[in-house]
Design an enzyme around this catalytic site. Sequence first.
Site, PDB file in Angstrom:
ATOM      1  N   ARG A 105      23.416  44.844  48.685  1.00  0.00           N
ATOM      2  CA  ARG A 105      24.493  45.595  48.515  1.00  0.00           C
ATOM      3  C   ARG A 105      24.342  46.835  48.894  1.00  0.00           C
ATOM      4  O   ARG A 105      23.613  47.360  48.574  1.00  0.00           O
ATOM      5  CB  ARG A 105      23.847  45.646  46.476  1.00  0.00           C
ATOM      6  N   GLU A 111      39.680  36.372  49.633  1.00  0.00           N
ATOM      7  CA  GLU A 111      39.183  36.113  48.135  1.00  0.00           C
ATOM      8  C   GLU A 111      40.464  35.617  47.593  1.00  0.00           C
ATOM      9  O   GLU A 111      41.379  35.068  47.906  1.00  0.00           O
ATOM     10  CB  GLU A 111      40.143  37.633  47.118  1.00  0.00           C
ATOM     11  N   LYS A 138      41.360  45.318  45.783  1.00  0.00           N
ATOM     12  CA  LYS A 138      40.610  43.886  45.445  1.00  0.00           C
ATOM     13  C   LYS A 138      41.381  43.721  45.034  1.00  0.00           C
ATOM     14  O   LYS A 138      41.652  44.123  43.986  1.00  0.00           O
ATOM     15  CB  LYS A 138      39.619  45.440  44.885  1.00  0.00           C
ATOM     16  N   PHE A 161      39.567  39.019  53.868  1.00  0.00           N
ATOM     17  CA  PHE A 161      38.953  40.085  54.336  1.00  0.00           C
ATOM     18  C   PHE A 161      37.648  40.424  55.521  1.00  0.00           C
ATOM     19  O   PHE A 161      37.368  41.719  56.003  1.00  0.00           O
ATOM     20  CB  PHE A 161      38.704  41.285  53.083  1.00  0.00           C
ATOM     21  N   GLU A 198      40.960  49.053  51.247  1.00  0.00           N
ATOM     22  CA  GLU A 198      41.707  47.511  51.034  1.00  0.00           C
ATOM     23  C   GLU A 198      42.138  47.311  49.777  1.00  0.00           C
ATOM     24  O   GLU A 198      41.674  47.709  48.717  1.00  0.00           O
ATOM     25  CB  GLU A 198      40.877  46.448  52.091  1.00  0.00           C
ATOM     26  N   ARG A 236      35.889  35.059  44.937  1.00  0.00           N
ATOM     27  CA  ARG A 236      35.220  35.175  46.375  1.00  0.00           C
ATOM     28  C   ARG A 236      35.231  33.689  46.923  1.00  0.00           C
ATOM     29  O   ARG A 236      34.287  33.039  46.146  1.00  0.00           O
ATOM     30  CB  ARG A 236      34.219  36.282  46.482  1.00  0.00           C
ATOM     31  N   LYS A 252      33.263  50.060  45.728  1.00  0.00           N
ATOM     32  CA  LYS A 252      34.017  49.505  45.146  1.00  0.00           C
ATOM     33  C   LYS A 252      34.989  50.936  44.198  1.00  0.00           C
ATOM     34  O   LYS A 252      33.960  52.273  43.813  1.00  0.00           O
ATOM     35  CB  LYS A 252      34.015  48.457  44.198  1.00  0.00           C
ATOM     36  N   ARG A 303      31.010  32.380  45.772  1.00  0.00           N
ATOM     37  CA  ARG A 303      30.030  33.714  45.520  1.00  0.00           C
ATOM     38  C   ARG A 303      28.471  32.936  45.559  1.00  0.00           C
ATOM     39  O   ARG A 303      27.608  33.564  46.235  1.00  0.00           O
ATOM     40  CB  ARG A 303      30.750  34.822  44.724  1.00  0.00           C
TER      41      ARG A 303
HETATM   42  P1  ATP Z   1      29.682  42.083  43.584  1.00  0.00           P
HETATM   43  O1  ATP Z   1      30.178  41.061  43.454  1.00  0.00           O
HETATM   44  O2  ATP Z   1      30.014  43.206  43.620  1.00  0.00           O
HETATM   45  O3  ATP Z   1      28.434  41.555  42.793  1.00  0.00           O
HETATM   46  P2  ATP Z   1      31.802  41.104  40.864  1.00  0.00           P
HETATM   47  O4  ATP Z   1      31.873  39.722  41.100  1.00  0.00           O
HETATM   48  O5  ATP Z   1      31.446  42.017  39.674  1.00  0.00           O
HETATM   49  O6  ATP Z   1      30.609  41.883  42.206  1.00  0.00           O
HETATM   50  P3  ATP Z   1      32.671  43.820  41.871  1.00  0.00           P
HETATM   51  O7  ATP Z   1      31.868  44.354  41.490  1.00  0.00           O
HETATM   52  O8  ATP Z   1      34.181  43.881  40.563  1.00  0.00           O
HETATM   53  O9  ATP Z   1      32.974  42.331  41.546  1.00  0.00           O
HETATM   54  O10 ATP Z   1      33.829  43.647  43.323  1.00  0.00           O
HETATM   55  C1  ATP Z   1      33.561  42.714  44.092  1.00  0.00           C
HETATM   56  C2  ATP Z   1      34.224  41.306  44.884  1.00  0.00           C
HETATM   57  O11 ATP Z   1      35.485  41.778  44.863  1.00  0.00           O
HETATM   58  C3  ATP Z   1      33.463  40.526  46.047  1.00  0.00           C
HETATM   59  O12 ATP Z   1      32.733  39.732  45.562  1.00  0.00           O
HETATM   60  C4  ATP Z   1      35.081  39.824  46.400  1.00  0.00           C
HETATM   61  O13 ATP Z   1      35.024  38.321  45.247  1.00  0.00           O
HETATM   62  C5  ATP Z   1      35.833  41.071  45.242  1.00  0.00           C
HETATM   63  N1  ATP Z   1      37.232  41.465  46.597  1.00  0.00           N
HETATM   64  C6  ATP Z   1      38.556  41.546  46.403  1.00  0.00           C
HETATM   65  N2  ATP Z   1      38.795  41.857  47.715  1.00  0.00           N
HETATM   66  C7  ATP Z   1      38.238  42.750  47.739  1.00  0.00           C
HETATM   67  C8  ATP Z   1      38.141  42.928  49.416  1.00  0.00           C
HETATM   68  N3  ATP Z   1      39.275  43.174  49.838  1.00  0.00           N
HETATM   69  N4  ATP Z   1      37.431  42.724  50.334  1.00  0.00           N
HETATM   70  C9  ATP Z   1      35.271  42.400  49.551  1.00  0.00           C
HETATM   71  N5  ATP Z   1      35.378  41.883  48.607  1.00  0.00           N
HETATM   72  C10 ATP Z   1      37.088  42.253  47.553  1.00  0.00           C
END
Ligand code: ATP
Length: 595
Positions: free
Chosen positions: A427, A310, A260, A350, A258, A265, A433, A280
Amino acid sequence: MKYSVLVETYEKIESTTKRTEMTAYLVALLKIVPPDIIDKVIYLTQGKLRPDYEGLEFGLAEKLAMKAVAQAVGTSLKDVAAVVRKFGDLGSAAEHLLAHKRSVSLFDFMGGEMKREPLSVERVYDTLMKIAKAAGEGAQDTKVTLLASLLRDASPKEARYLLRIILGKLRLGVADMTILEALAIAYGSGKGSRAIIERAYNIYPDLGYIAKMLASKGIDGVKQIRITVGVPIMPMLAERLRTPEEILNKLGGKCVVEYKYDGMRIQAHKKGSEVMLFSRRLENVTHYFPDAVELIKRHIKAQEAIVEGECVAVDPDTGELKPFQELMHRRRKYEVKKAMEEYPVSLFLFDALYIDGEDLTLKPYPERREHLSKIVKETERIRLAEYRLVSSPRELEEFFEQAIADGCEGVMCKAITPNAIYQSGVRGFLWIKYKRDYKAELADTVDLVAVGAFWGRGRRAGKYGALLMAAYDPENDVFRTVCKVGSGFTDEELEQLPEMFKPYIIDHKHPRVDSKMEADVWFVPAIVMEITGAEITLSPLHTCAWGSLKEGAGLAIRFPRFLRFRPDKSPEEATTVHEIVELYKSQRKVIAERA
Ligand code: ATP
């Protein structure tokens, strides 16, 4: 139960540098709390009255709290202000003023003490609740009077903690995980209870409620806790890998990929025409996104639903996705309207976790997505995340390139096997990712918690020269250091750091911090920052993954650079020690492949 019992525990917690002792003090407290008020004790210990997601605030500014102190002590606002200047915070000032008042003359002392009704936990909680709930005309006066009445009966020490709670500055650094552990020890029945309590917490993160169920109905009561519309669920999180090959191997040869999106979130809860949005970190952010609320209300067909997606700012003129920072304007209340006009948000959904009475979290991902597609009336502004089913590294890479071209930061690869459930609060490798980071050598940036600081020299004299940063170790609920970061800050940011950290300064290393370095200033772990770096190396100076890869060494990030603050992450949501180990290993693999 006397409030002084809580205060004694707080003092012990504040004076220890050992995490095991901190937990032991909590366990000792929980064991003597009557079950009917255990929820109140838990909330108060966390410096609140209800779980954060309910967004209950005291609505009492410092100035008014000072007025209450002045009334309780029988002095002027000016005097209180002077003592605050001397002691640095209102809590300590009130403590001093009360102690002083009660010792000035024997007559006063006797009179005051004799009239004083020792505070009970119930009275403290109920009065604080009344303060929080007072609204409308005359509310401010009511709040002041209520607080003054509590303070009149408070001991000096009790006053200190009461004011810290009122001003949102209790800051004992007791995290949810610490309380969960203490609950499992105090009330759990054997080994499995911790896992059961944790699962309940992940789908219903209200520690007061869980504690009450546990104390009154035992572990069976906790098992009965269900997903509930209006109560946010801990989000499922993703692991990361470096190459499409590794990802496909891990996911069994095929997966859904998907886009990102680089936004915020959002977990949306819909009940009839009522909509609530959670971040989040499970904060209620409904009022920051009236446009997103409207989208959910109009375009989700189910009566009741919990969906995730998102939220992305979009340029209305070009349809372009704007970067994450644009959304941060929404955090300032007065800017919501302006921001909404300038960059309205779009939602890319999502996941579906709950629809009309059915808990979907234990269903595999393809099934959840199918349910989601059935209840969303898609438009330009609200859509399902762009996706593709892939079974080769080439297809994955192609889709990744397309995502980047469309303004995304990468892709999310999701397992489609029958066990691909929604792992609330976990996690794992069911979501992986895959991001491109041009600037950094590291496969990904990391989010670290500031646990201390070092004073700067030369041009940075009087300011922080570097911050001591730590990764989170969830198994032991501690923060282990991984680097000292001093670069990447703008002059303005550097200037602001001491002020920003002021409320978190403590005079010793926090019990949940594991460090070999002696910082000049220690902090309660609270502020999360995104950091990039050149590589991860073995180091005798840092405690992250100490001894697990090599005896006498931990892991350190070389040439770390500050990227941005992450106010949307709590310290427990920082990058984990385990993730740093994985990053270290994947980096070694890449180096080996290159050689
Ligand atoms: P994390 O949420 O993994 O702790 P983070 O906030 O730094 O870390 P990333 O690790 O870069 O973010 O990526 C995860 C985040 O990506 C998710 O929490 C969500 O907000 C976002 N995201 C964007 N698109 C999607 C998708 N299609 N499915 C799931 N998450 C997505």
